[in-house]
Design a protein around this motif. Sequence first.
Motif, PDB file in Angstrom:
ATOM      1  N   ARG A 176     -36.814  31.600  69.263  1.00  0.00           N
ATOM      2  CA  ARG A 176     -37.377  30.278  68.960  1.00  0.00           C
ATOM      3  C   ARG A 176     -38.694  30.497  68.224  1.00  0.00           C
ATOM      4  N   THR A 177     -38.842  29.854  67.073  1.00  0.00           N
ATOM      5  CA  THR A 177     -39.930  30.220  66.181  1.00  0.00           C
ATOM      6  C   THR A 177     -40.717  29.019  65.672  1.00  0.00           C
ATOM      7  N   PRO A 178     -42.027  29.174  65.527  1.00  0.00           N
ATOM      8  CA  PRO A 178     -42.828  28.149  64.850  1.00  0.00           C
ATOM      9  C   PRO A 178     -42.951  28.415  63.355  1.00  0.00           C
ATOM     10  N   TYR A 179     -42.414  29.556  62.894  1.00  0.00           N
ATOM     11  CA  TYR A 179     -42.635  29.995  61.520  1.00  0.00           C
ATOM     12  C   TYR A 179     -41.570  29.513  60.547  1.00  0.00           C
ATOM     13  N   GLY A 180     -40.548  28.843  61.020  1.00  0.00           N
ATOM     14  CA  GLY A 180     -39.470  28.384  60.163  1.00  0.00           C
ATOM     15  C   GLY A 180     -38.276  29.314  60.209  1.00  0.00           C
ATOM     16  N   SER A 181     -37.080  28.736  60.329  1.00  0.00           N
ATOM     17  CA  SER A 181     -35.835  29.517  60.455  1.00  0.00           C
ATOM     18  C   SER A 181     -35.173  29.699  59.089  1.00  0.00           C
ATOM     19  N   ASN A 182     -35.946  30.090  58.116  1.00  0.00           N
ATOM     20  CA  ASN A 182     -35.418  30.304  56.762  1.00  0.00           C
ATOM     21  C   ASN A 182     -34.320  31.378  56.769  1.00  0.00           C
ATOM     22  N   PRO A 183     -33.368  31.266  55.826  1.00  0.00           N
ATOM     23  CA  PRO A 183     -33.216  30.203  54.824  1.00  0.00           C
ATOM     24  C   PRO A 183     -32.467  29.004  55.402  1.00  0.00           C
ATOM     25  N   TYR A 184     -32.803  27.806  54.935  1.00  0.00           N
ATOM     26  CA  TYR A 184     -32.086  26.611  55.351  1.00  0.00           C
ATOM     27  C   TYR A 184     -30.928  26.366  54.381  1.00  0.00           C
ATOM     28  N   GLY A 185     -29.929  25.630  54.830  1.00  0.00           N
ATOM     29  CA  GLY A 185     -28.770  25.362  53.992  1.00  0.00           C
ATOM     30  C   GLY A 185     -27.717  26.446  54.130  1.00  0.00           C
ATOM     31  N   LYS A 186     -26.854  26.564  53.139  1.00  0.00           N
ATOM     32  CA  LYS A 186     -25.721  27.478  53.201  1.00  0.00           C
ATOM     33  C   LYS A 186     -26.106  28.935  53.010  1.00  0.00           C
ATOM     34  N   GLU A 187     -27.266  29.190  52.428  1.00  0.00           N
ATOM     35  CA  GLU A 187     -27.664  30.561  52.106  1.00  0.00           C
ATOM     36  C   GLU A 187     -27.775  31.413  53.369  1.00  0.00           C
ATOM     37  N   MET A 188     -27.319  32.658  53.255  1.00  0.00           N
ATOM     38  CA  MET A 188     -27.444  33.619  54.345  1.00  0.00           C
ATOM     39  C   MET A 188     -28.710  34.439  54.149  1.00  0.00           C
ATOM     40  N   PRO A 189     -29.341  34.885  55.244  1.00  0.00           N
ATOM     41  CA  PRO A 189     -30.533  35.736  55.115  1.00  0.00           C
ATOM     42  C   PRO A 189     -30.153  37.141  54.656  1.00  0.00           C
ATOM     43  N   ASP A 190     -31.148  37.867  54.151  1.00  0.00           N
ATOM     44  CA  ASP A 190     -30.905  39.256  53.761  1.00  0.00           C
ATOM     45  C   ASP A 190     -30.559  40.121  54.971  1.00  0.00           C
ATOM     46  N   GLU A 191     -31.198  39.816  56.112  1.00  0.00           N
ATOM     47  CA  GLU A 191     -30.855  40.499  57.358  1.00  0.00           C
ATOM     48  C   GLU A 191     -30.849  39.488  58.482  1.00  0.00           C
ATOM     49  N   LEU A 192     -29.952  39.675  59.425  1.00  0.00           N
ATOM     50  CA  LEU A 192     -29.815  38.739  60.541  1.00  0.00           C
ATOM     51  C   LEU A 192     -30.850  39.007  61.618  1.00  0.00           C
ATOM     52  N   MET A 193     -31.224  40.254  61.758  1.00  0.00           N
ATOM     53  CA  MET A 193     -32.210  40.651  62.749  1.00  0.00           C
ATOM     54  C   MET A 193     -32.733  42.022  62.356  1.00  0.00           C
ATOM     55  N   TYR A 194     -33.963  42.335  62.795  1.00  0.00           N
ATOM     56  CA  TYR A 194     -34.555  43.623  62.437  1.00  0.00           C
ATOM     57  C   TYR A 194     -33.796  44.800  63.037  1.00  0.00           C
ATOM     58  N   ASN A 195     -33.127  44.597  64.174  1.00  0.00           N
ATOM     59  CA  ASN A 195     -32.426  45.699  64.842  1.00  0.00           C
ATOM     60  C   ASN A 195     -30.987  45.760  64.346  1.00  0.00           C
ATOM     61  N   ASP A 196     -30.743  46.639  63.388  1.00  0.00           N
ATOM     62  CA  ASP A 196     -29.428  46.720  62.760  1.00  0.00           C
ATOM     63  C   ASP A 196     -28.350  47.190  63.733  1.00  0.00           C
ATOM     64  N   LEU A 197     -28.741  47.893  64.800  1.00  0.00           N
ATOM     65  CA  LEU A 197     -27.765  48.320  65.796  1.00  0.00           C
ATOM     66  C   LEU A 197     -27.089  47.114  66.445  1.00  0.00           C
ATOM     67  N   LEU A 198     -27.859  46.075  66.716  1.00  0.00           N
ATOM     68  CA  LEU A 198     -27.300  44.869  67.320  1.00  0.00           C
ATOM     69  C   LEU A 198     -26.450  44.101  66.320  1.00  0.00           C
ATOM     70  N   VAL A 199     -26.887  44.072  65.055  1.00  0.00           N
ATOM     71  CA  VAL A 199     -26.112  43.388  64.019  1.00  0.00           C
ATOM     72  C   VAL A 199     -24.757  44.065  63.851  1.00  0.00           C
ATOM     73  N   ARG A 200     -24.751  45.391  63.771  1.00  0.00           N
ATOM     74  CA  ARG A 200     -23.503  46.129  63.569  1.00  0.00           C
ATOM     75  C   ARG A 200     -22.554  45.990  64.769  1.00  0.00           C
ATOM     76  N   LYS A 201     -23.137  45.913  65.945  1.00  0.00           N
ATOM     77  CA  LYS A 201     -22.329  45.794  67.147  1.00  0.00           C
ATOM     78  C   LYS A 201     -21.590  44.461  67.206  1.00  0.00           C
ATOM     79  N   GLY A 202     -22.255  43.384  66.793  1.00  0.00           N
ATOM     80  CA  GLY A 202     -21.655  42.067  66.849  1.00  0.00           C
ATOM     81  C   GLY A 202     -22.249  41.205  67.938  1.00  0.00           C
ATOM     82  N   TYR A 203     -23.211  40.370  67.567  1.00  0.00           N
ATOM     83  CA  TYR A 203     -23.829  39.392  68.461  1.00  0.00           C
ATOM     84  C   TYR A 203     -23.824  38.042  67.753  1.00  0.00           C
ATOM     85  N   ILE A 204     -23.998  36.981  68.506  1.00  0.00           N
ATOM     86  CA  ILE A 204     -24.218  35.661  67.924  1.00  0.00           C
ATOM     87  C   ILE A 204     -25.735  35.453  67.873  1.00  0.00           C
ATOM     88  N   PHE A 205     -26.289  35.402  66.668  1.00  0.00           N
ATOM     89  CA  PHE A 205     -27.737  35.276  66.488  1.00  0.00           C
ATOM     90  C   PHE A 205     -28.095  33.813  66.259  1.00  0.00           C
TER      91      PHE A 205
END
Length: 622
Positions: free
Chosen positions: A61-90
């Motif tokens: 939960r963030t005060p800094y903004g959950s960019n990007p808004y709309g259909k665009e996907m972020p460059d990375e889902l989370m800083y910890n690539d191990l969790l991204v590769r494993k498969g989590y719902i972010f």
Amino acid sequence: MRQRILVLFMLISNFLSAQDFTVKDYKKKEVYIKTRDGVELYTAIYQPKDNTVKYPVLLTRTPYGSNPYGKEMPDELMYNDLLVRKGYIFVYQDIRGRSMSDGEDMVNLKPVFSQKNKIKTDDVTDTYDTLDWLVKNVENNNGNVGMYGNSYRGWTALMGSLSRHPALKAVQIGAPSINDYFEDFTRYGLFSLAYTPIIDWFGTPKTARNEGPWWKRNLEYFSFYENYANKLDKDSYEFFLKKGALKNYGDLLSDKNYFWRYLKNHPDYDQARQEHNTVQYIKDINCPVLIVGGWNDEQNLYGIVNAYDAVVKNNKKSTKYIVGPWSHGDYVHNDSLTYVGNIYYGRDINSGYLKEEFDFFEHYLNHKTQQPLANISFFDTGKKEWAYYEKLPKTVQKDFFFSSDEKLAAQDPGAAQKDVFFEYLSDPKKPVPYIEQDNYNLFVAKSFMTDDQRFAYKRPDVLTFSTEVLTDDLTITGKIEALLKFSTDHTDADIIVKLIDVLPMDLKPQKTDKPGIKMNGYQQMIRSGYIRGRYRDDFSAPKPFIPGAVTNVNVELLNINHTFKKGHKIMVQIQSSLFPMFDRNPQNYVPNIFKAEDSDFVKANHRIYSGSKIVLPQLTAQ
């Protein structure tokens, strides 16, 4: 037989894909989650496209903004690539009053009103309502939710741990801010000039859903950001010095800014400021918690150590604690080499932490059997290695006294030096710079925490005391205090104390040395502490000094875990300004320094008397 082979192939394919997801393997959904009082919170959900497996949820939960808004996907889902590769719902959520979420304006470190009034809402109730919606409405979730975040998001994760929602199974709290009087914008009564560029962000009202920015920076100030981005650094020392007293800041910070008004109207640790002390709300946690941060975190080391102390006492489940050599939030970067300023700490320290974080969430959210970390993992910033403990290590008090010839002595000089004092002239027109370079930084230069203090050692308005060369290693772990006998010929003063590790003069160059940096004789700052002298007895009840009267002033330097190695020296420096990290003290007592006039600022002679000492917690055999 073919059917069995096909099923086995599908299982293997699913297993392999779950180990190697990228951003391309996730889909995005934006929703508004309605809280118990009807306020809608913008929430972005990223989940694996593969719906044959149920996944745990990781929420920030963030005060800094959950960019990007709309259909665009972020460059990375989370800083910890191990969790991204494993498969989590972010899941990313804009907190109440920020960016695309509705509700009243964000209040910095909002008090937990719901603990006293069940119909009130706050970040704890908003988190509960969010968790409840997620486990009931997000497809293919396995019913287990974790939270994480650094800095303010570390605070929102801490608030989440208080929600007691049954689906919340693990929380990582990274370098949280927990008290806005002792960290970030004010520090033990001093105002943090270096943080003024973000006050407009904290206190500009938002009237509608807005991706941002909805605040408007003064162009004179905004040039700092442009210059910083273009590496054309402005001389912030000169800028703030010319600006003068805080009363002159009206052209930079408008009184329409509610956070600026709050800071100006509450310079003391009064009831309004005490309501924003998060420690008082930490109780009845019932999920495993991992607190992580760095010994070189200038912003929120106070929050790291105090959050751990409060959480471990109030958690019915496991509390893990990792403090590395990092500056603010640097553990999220998967760098192979770890430096803070000029100091090299080692290789693969960050990737080692990211693996431990992965194991932590996997253990509690995916029911993996690996052991979830040591209870306490402390990096020794002198030896540059990790130490592991079941509970906070035991220490004995080790005192070093300020004695004649600018020595730090292990023995109290006693009556033989009872009339000895050390004097320096503090001039607000020539304050001591906090770093040697004329380098403007957003917030404070991260290098400050390990900077070479030889430039300050040469100034006449800085007192310096040092030991002889150490004949044995001395490991210090825990909170440091300087107990000073102090006087001034005026009525107010700031007192800054720096603890320094002096490297040997015969130290040979290393391959890991930064180019052009002379490391032999380097005076590496290990920790600094400060206090506005009017608060020496009580932060809520300021009082002037009596000119010439010797007064006890205790300065807290927070915690370290550092070995002063054989062949090094321990040094202490004392001064009365750290500019423009902090505002200047007029040295004439003014009830509210935010209302001081330029004419109130005067030179003053300050004295430190024999019998003053610095108290170091020395590690004992465990």
